[in-house]
Design an enzyme around this catalytic site. Structure first.
Site, mmCIF file in Angstrom:
data_model
loop_
_atom_site.group_PDB
_atom_site.id
_atom_site.type_symbol
_atom_site.label_atom_id
_atom_site.label_comp_id
_atom_site.label_asym_id
_atom_site.label_seq_id
_atom_site.Cartn_x
_atom_site.Cartn_y
_atom_site.Cartn_z
ATOM 1 N N GLY A 222 5.254 4.651 -8.920
ATOM 2 C CA GLY A 222 6.052 3.443 -9.195
ATOM 3 C C GLY A 222 5.162 2.213 -9.197
ATOM 4 O O GLY A 222 5.198 1.398 -10.117
ATOM 5 N N HIS A 223 4.300 2.102 -8.155
ATOM 6 C CA HIS A 223 3.368 0.968 -8.110
ATOM 7 C C HIS A 223 2.414 1.034 -9.313
ATOM 8 O O HIS A 223 2.093 -0.002 -9.914
ATOM 9 C CB HIS A 223 2.491 1.032 -6.850
ATOM 10 C CG HIS A 223 3.235 0.848 -5.567
ATOM 11 N ND1 HIS A 223 3.324 1.835 -4.618
ATOM 12 C CD2 HIS A 223 3.887 -0.212 -5.054
ATOM 13 C CE1 HIS A 223 4.009 1.375 -3.572
ATOM 14 N NE2 HIS A 223 4.364 0.147 -3.814
ATOM 15 N N GLN B 233 15.340 -8.114 -3.418
ATOM 16 C CA GLN B 233 14.057 -8.806 -3.215
ATOM 17 C C GLN B 233 13.659 -9.572 -4.484
ATOM 18 O O GLN B 233 13.155 -10.703 -4.406
ATOM 19 C CB GLN B 233 12.979 -7.789 -2.838
ATOM 20 C CG GLN B 233 11.576 -8.341 -2.858
ATOM 21 C CD GLN B 233 10.563 -7.384 -2.269
ATOM 22 O OE1 GLN B 233 10.359 -7.369 -1.065
ATOM 23 N NE2 GLN B 233 9.898 -6.578 -3.091
ATOM 24 N N LYS C 272 13.907 -1.171 -7.670
ATOM 25 C CA LYS C 272 14.512 -0.539 -6.486
ATOM 26 C C LYS C 272 14.859 -1.614 -5.455
ATOM 27 O O LYS C 272 15.872 -1.550 -4.799
ATOM 28 C CB LYS C 272 13.548 0.492 -5.877
ATOM 29 C CG LYS C 272 14.154 1.184 -4.650
ATOM 30 C CD LYS C 272 13.323 2.339 -4.190
ATOM 31 C CE LYS C 272 12.038 1.907 -3.525
ATOM 32 N NZ LYS C 272 12.243 1.189 -2.237
ATOM 33 N N ASP C 273 13.981 -2.631 -5.337
ATOM 34 C CA ASP C 273 14.226 -3.735 -4.412
ATOM 35 C C ASP C 273 14.855 -4.896 -5.183
ATOM 36 O O ASP C 273 14.329 -6.014 -5.210
ATOM 37 C CB ASP C 273 12.899 -4.162 -3.768
ATOM 38 C CG ASP C 273 12.293 -3.030 -2.968
ATOM 39 O OD1 ASP C 273 12.933 -2.569 -2.017
ATOM 40 O OD2 ASP C 273 11.181 -2.580 -3.315
ATOM 41 N N GLY D 101 0.813 -1.209 0.000
ATOM 42 C CA GLY D 101 0.000 0.000 0.000
ATOM 43 C C GLY D 101 0.851 1.266 0.000
ATOM 44 O O GLY D 101 2.015 1.231 -0.358
ATOM 45 N N GLN E 28 7.965 -9.248 7.871
ATOM 46 C CA GLN E 28 9.177 -8.809 7.184
ATOM 47 C C GLN E 28 9.792 -7.560 7.811
ATOM 48 O O GLN E 28 10.784 -7.033 7.310
ATOM 49 C CB GLN E 28 8.926 -8.611 5.691
ATOM 50 C CG GLN E 28 8.063 -7.413 5.316
ATOM 51 C CD GLN E 28 7.739 -7.408 3.840
ATOM 52 O OE1 GLN E 28 6.950 -8.205 3.340
ATOM 53 N NE2 GLN E 28 8.374 -6.511 3.087
ATOM 54 N N MET F 78 11.165 6.627 -6.160
ATOM 55 C CA MET F 78 9.834 6.646 -5.524
ATOM 56 C C MET F 78 9.741 5.512 -4.526
ATOM 57 O O MET F 78 10.155 4.384 -4.802
ATOM 58 C CB MET F 78 8.749 6.534 -6.564
ATOM 59 C CG MET F 78 8.645 7.801 -7.356
ATOM 60 S SD MET F 78 7.196 7.821 -8.388
ATOM 61 C CE MET F 78 7.479 9.350 -9.258
ATOM 62 N N LEU G 266 0.420 3.623 -2.059
ATOM 63 C CA LEU G 266 0.793 3.477 -3.471
ATOM 64 C C LEU G 266 1.275 4.799 -4.074
ATOM 65 O O LEU G 266 0.778 5.870 -3.725
ATOM 66 C CB LEU G 266 -0.409 2.958 -4.270
ATOM 67 C CG LEU G 266 -0.959 1.604 -3.793
ATOM 68 C CD1 LEU G 266 -2.165 1.195 -4.648
ATOM 69 C CD2 LEU G 266 0.110 0.517 -3.827
HETATM 70 O O1 PAF Z 1 8.033 -4.829 -1.887
HETATM 71 C C1 PAF Z 1 7.060 -4.878 -1.108
HETATM 72 O O2 PAF Z 1 6.231 -3.969 -1.050
HETATM 73 C C2 PAF Z 1 6.912 -6.083 -0.190
HETATM 74 O O3 PAF Z 1 8.144 -6.569 0.215
HETATM 75 C C3 PAF Z 1 6.044 -7.196 -0.795
HETATM 76 C C4 PAF Z 1 6.699 -7.787 -2.036
HETATM 77 C C5 PAF Z 1 4.671 -6.658 -1.157
HETATM 78 C C6 PAF Z 1 5.875 -8.331 0.217
HETATM 79 O O4 PAF Z 1 5.240 -7.889 1.369
#
Ligand code: PAF
Length: 282
Positions: free
Chosen positions: A36-37, A155, A151-152, A31, A61, A186, A33
């Site tokens: 970028g999202h 991940q 950016k991640d 959320g 996390q 962002m 948002l």
């Molecule tokens: O990148 C994120 O916003 C979070 O790590 C994700 C992938 C939604 C998992 O909670």
């Protein structure tokens, strides 16, 4: 617009609308948002028959309880932003209880060492939490394609590893970083910065660009030293890490190998807000 807060209701709905050939695009988010999202959602709607966006601030996390508590929660605004992209997007915004069924714990994953570097090193348990929730969300949504932001980058590598090891039939799509006009990446965390801090945070990308130039003719060690000096000049910023790593294994670059692709990663605190960014170096 279809909005679900229970996984069983979402699963029933998806089974009722999808045919054997339907592709499902999935954009997992926490959320708050931003554009970028929205760019991930646009790509998903262009490439899939159905798009699902999840909004869930995943407690497992967060290694820092204050970060979890202060994480912006803006569901109503988020729904408006999703509708602006496409009112056919399906929103999944479950509760912690619905997702974790009373056991808010993460599983322990082996990501072949990707989890021990950078974000994993400074945020113990973070990637177990990410792996747990993303796997659970993939099992619920059963996407064909799932969209994540560059950016991640770490991940994205972790999620790809989890998909490979769990043999999940989903393609992971990495989408480019969107930046503010001052080049600040962002991020939902930018909401917690004052306007002045946002302005000053442009130093993060400037430093990454400078590092890219340095790295072209200098070693990883010299480049890292230069970055540390640059960041230390501004007392408002605390550098948590700067790392030049191999894109595939995320292992630290010691001696440059012209056959490898390298990337710089940075994490910086400004007034207790933690920001990360990354740039490809060659
Ligand atoms: O990148 C994120 O916003 C979070 O790590 C994700 C992938 C939604 C998992 O909670």
């Amino acid at each position: 617009m279809q909005i679900f807060d229970r996984k069983t209701a979402l699963m029933d709905y998806l089974s009722s609308i999808k045919t054997t050939n339907s592709s499902i695009g999935f954009v997992p988010t926490m959320g708050a948002l931003h554009k970028g999202h929205q760019s991930l959602m646009i790509q998903s709607t262009q490439e899939n028959d159905i798009t699902v966006v999840s909004i869930f601030v995943n407690p497992t996390q967060f290694n820092n309880p204050e970060d979890l508590e202060k994480y912006p929660r803006t569901l109503d605004d988020d729904i408006v932003k999703i509708a602006q992209i496409n009112s056919n997007i399906i929103v999944f915004a479950p509760t912690v209880e619905d997702m974790y069924e009373g056991k808010t714990l993460s599983h322990s994953f082996d990501f072949d060492g990707l989890e021990n570097k950078m974000e994993g090193k400074f945020r113990p348990g973070h990637f177990d939490g990410v792996g747990t929730i993303v796997k659970l969300l993939f099992e619920i949504v059963q996407p064909t394609n799932a969209y994540f932001g560059e950016k991640d980058f770490q991940q994205v590598q972790i999620v790809k590893k989890m998909v490979e090891k769990s043999h999940l039939p989903v393609s992971i799509v990495m989408c480019p970083i969107l930046r503010e006009t001052n080049n600040l990446a962002m991020s939902s965390r930018n909401e917690r910065l004052t306007l002045q801090e946002r302005d000053e945070a442009s130093i993060i990308y400037q430093t990454l660009k400078g590092a890219k130039e340095k790295f072209a003719n200098n070693s990883a060690k010299e480049t890292t030293q230069w970055v540390e000096n640059e960041l230390n000049k501004n007392k408002k910023f605390t550098l948590e890490y700067f790392e030049i790593a191999d894109e595939d294994t995320l292992s630290t670059c010691v001696l440059k190998d012209k056959n490898k692709k390298y990337r710089a990663f940075i994490a910086v605190f400004i007034n207790n807000v933690r920001l990360i960014d990354t740039i490809s170096l060659n």
